[in-house]
Design a protein around this motif. Structure first.
Motif, PDB file in Angstrom:
ATOM      1  N   ASP A  68     -16.880 -77.916  -1.226  1.00 42.17           N
ATOM      2  CA  ASP A  68     -16.457 -79.219  -0.699  1.00 42.17           C
ATOM      3  C   ASP A  68     -15.614 -79.038   0.558  1.00 42.17           C
ATOM      4  O   ASP A  68     -15.803 -79.753   1.554  1.00 42.17           O
ATOM      5  N   GLY A  69     -14.681 -78.106   0.503  1.00 42.18           N
ATOM      6  CA  GLY A  69     -13.836 -77.831   1.661  1.00 42.18           C
ATOM      7  C   GLY A  69     -14.631 -77.355   2.859  1.00 42.18           C
ATOM      8  O   GLY A  69     -14.366 -77.752   4.000  1.00 42.18           O
ATOM      9  N   ARG A  71     -17.783 -78.047   3.543  1.00 42.87           N
ATOM     10  CA  ARG A  71     -18.496 -79.206   4.094  1.00 42.87           C
ATOM     11  C   ARG A  71     -17.551 -80.098   4.910  1.00 42.87           C
ATOM     12  O   ARG A  71     -17.926 -80.607   5.969  1.00 42.87           O
ATOM     13  N   GLN A  72     -16.344 -80.289   4.421  1.00 37.55           N
ATOM     14  CA  GLN A  72     -15.364 -81.096   5.149  1.00 37.55           C
ATOM     15  C   GLN A  72     -15.041 -80.471   6.504  1.00 37.55           C
ATOM     16  O   GLN A  72     -14.961 -81.168   7.517  1.00 37.55           O
ATOM     17  N   LEU A  73     -14.850 -79.166   6.508  1.00 39.35           N
ATOM     18  CA  LEU A  73     -14.550 -78.475   7.759  1.00 39.35           C
ATOM     19  C   LEU A  73     -15.702 -78.579   8.745  1.00 39.35           C
ATOM     20  O   LEU A  73     -15.487 -78.826   9.936  1.00 39.35           O
ATOM     21  N   GLN A  74     -16.909 -78.366   8.252  1.00 41.51           N
ATOM     22  CA  GLN A  74     -18.070 -78.438   9.127  1.00 41.51           C
ATOM     23  C   GLN A  74     -18.216 -79.833   9.721  1.00 41.51           C
ATOM     24  O   GLN A  74     -18.506 -79.981  10.919  1.00 41.51           O
ATOM     25  N   SER A  75     -17.994 -80.843   8.915  1.00 49.48           N
ATOM     26  CA  SER A  75     -18.063 -82.222   9.398  1.00 49.48           C
ATOM     27  C   SER A  75     -16.963 -82.501  10.418  1.00 49.48           C
ATOM     28  O   SER A  75     -17.207 -83.107  11.461  1.00 49.48           O
ATOM     29  N   ALA A  76     -15.750 -82.046  10.113  1.00 51.83           N
ATOM     30  CA  ALA A  76     -14.633 -82.246  11.035  1.00 51.83           C
ATOM     31  C   ALA A  76     -14.891 -81.530  12.351  1.00 51.83           C
ATOM     32  O   ALA A  76     -14.587 -82.067  13.428  1.00 51.83           O
TER      33      ALA A  76
END
Length: 93
Positions: A68-69, A71-76
């Motif tokens: 989850d983290g 994916r969040q980083l990649q999106s950010a």
């Protein structure tokens, strides 16, 4: 000696997850600078992804929040890169 004993007594998956979280935080710091340090953030994100990929099948349930983290980083990263590209001061690629 005490620290070594604590490390030896700890669950290896938890220690590895802690290191992965350090990479997560590092990438976030790079993304949050003005201007964002995209190359440095990319390196930290790739290191995080590589670590996770190498051992995810042995981390058990700890792997889920790490994914989850990531994916969040990649999106950010994508969002920050788009915003950084739109700023007038951004160097042209």
């Amino acid at each position: 000696m005490k620290l070594q004993r604590e490390l030896l007594d700890a669950e290896p998956a938890a220690i590895i997850a802690n290191h992965a979280y350090g990479l997560f935080e590092l990438a976030g710091l790079y993304l949050g600078t003005t201007p964002p340090r995209l190359a440095d953030a990319s390196l930290a994100i790739d290191a995080f992804a590589g670590l996770l990929s190498a051992v995810e099948d042995r981390l058990g349930e700890i792997a889920n929040p790490l994914h989850d983290g990531l994916r969040q980083l990649q999106s950010a990263f994508v969002q920050v890169a788009k915003l950084d590209h739109q700023t007038p001061d951004a160097p042209s690629a």
